[in-house]
Design a protein around this motif. Sequence first.
Motif, PDB file in Angstrom:
ATOM      1  N   HIS A  87       0.801  -1.228   0.000  1.00  0.00           N
ATOM      2  CA  HIS A  87       0.000   0.000   0.000  1.00  0.00           C
ATOM      3  C   HIS A  87       0.832   1.276   0.000  1.00  0.00           C
ATOM      4  N   GLY A  88       2.142   1.179   0.203  1.00  0.00           N
ATOM      5  CA  GLY A  88       2.922   2.401   0.250  1.00  0.00           C
ATOM      6  C   GLY A  88       4.407   2.146   0.401  1.00  0.00           C
ATOM      7  N   GLU A 134      -5.408   7.435   0.833  1.00  0.00           N
ATOM      8  CA  GLU A 134      -4.752   8.709   0.490  1.00  0.00           C
ATOM      9  C   GLU A 134      -5.695   9.866   0.834  1.00  0.00           C
ATOM     10  N   CYS A 174       5.871   4.730  -6.445  1.00  0.00           N
ATOM     11  CA  CYS A 174       4.507   5.266  -6.541  1.00  0.00           C
ATOM     12  C   CYS A 174       4.031   5.304  -7.991  1.00  0.00           C
ATOM     13  N   TRP A 197       0.200   5.379  -7.492  1.00  0.00           N
ATOM     14  CA  TRP A 197      -0.082   6.059  -6.236  1.00  0.00           C
ATOM     15  C   TRP A 197       0.325   7.524  -6.302  1.00  0.00           C
ATOM     16  N   SER A 234       1.034   8.112  -0.453  1.00  0.00           N
ATOM     17  CA  SER A 234       1.366   6.726  -0.124  1.00  0.00           C
ATOM     18  C   SER A 234       2.790   6.611   0.407  1.00  0.00           C
TER      19      SER A 234
END
Length: 295
Positions: free
Chosen positions: A43-44, A108, A163, A168, A172
Motif C-alpha cells: 500500500h505504500g 490517500e 509510486c 499512487w 502513499s
Amino acid sequence: MATPLTASQILAALIAEGLDVKERSGWRTHDRGNRGDGWGPVHGVMIHHTGGIAPSDGDIVWSGRADLPGPCAHAYLAKTGTLTLTSAGRANHAGGGDGAVLQAVIAESYTTRPPAPHKHDDSPGAVDGNARFYGLEVSDRGDGKPWPAAQYDAAVRWAAAICRAHGWTAKSVIGHKEWSDWKPDPAAFDMAVFRRDVQARLDAGTKPKAPTTPSTPPEETDMALSDADVQRIAAAVWAYKIPNPARPDGKGNPAQTQASSFQRSEDSHYDALRADLKRLQATVDQLAAAPTKEK
C-alpha cells in the motif's frame, strides 16, 4: 490492494526515474519469505535512516543484526546518491505500526500528514508493516543534519518510482516516525515537505533519455545550391587548413597552398604527356613517309 512489483519491475522503474542503481548479488530472492503476514498486498513506501556510519550500515541493511535478521529494507541509499538493491520481497524494516495510519495511506485521504501513530512493534493491535510497505534505508546518523543534495534527490526519486509504478500519489509515502510512535526517522526533514517534492516529481513525469542516433535517417533534399551558397563553400574550403602530419609542430598548411602544389604537379605531368605525344606523332609521320616494298 496492489500486488507487489517483481524484481524486474522494480529495477525498470528505478532506472526509468534516473537513479544510479546497483544490484547486490542475490537481491532478487533475498527476503523474509512468508513470515508474519507474508508479503503483500502493498500500500505504500516508507523512508528510514540507518542511524549508523557508512559503509558498514549498508552491510547491516543486507545481513541484519543479532536481534533483527536481514534484509532490513528493499534498498540502501548511500551519501553519494547511489542506490543498492537488497530485496524484492518481505524485509524487516517497518515492524508493527498503527492501523489508522495504514488506512489513511490506503485511501490517500489525509491533507499534509497522516494521523499521529499510537502503536509500535509488538503493541496490542499493531499492524504488520513489513507485509505492506516497501522500505528504503538511507545512510544517516539520525542527528538531524540535512542530507547531501544527491542523497535527498535519490530518495525522492526512489519513492516516486515505486509510486509511479503502482499509480499512487505521494500520500502513499510515509516516514517510519509516522508509522510507529517509537521511531524518530527520518530526522533530517519534515515528511510533509518530502511528500511535496515526491508529488512534484510525479506531476512532472519521467523524461526519456535522448537517443544517441536518430531513429530515422534525416530527410534528403535535391534542391540545387545557389551561386551565393557555392561562393560561401568555396571561401570556406579555401580558408580551411589541412593537417600536415609531416610537420613536427603538428600545424596545418593553408588549403590554397596544398591546392597550388597539387595543380603544379598536375601541370608538370600534362606537359610531359604532351612531349611524349609529339615524339610519337613524329615517329608515325616518318614511318608513313618511308617507301614500302612490294611483296
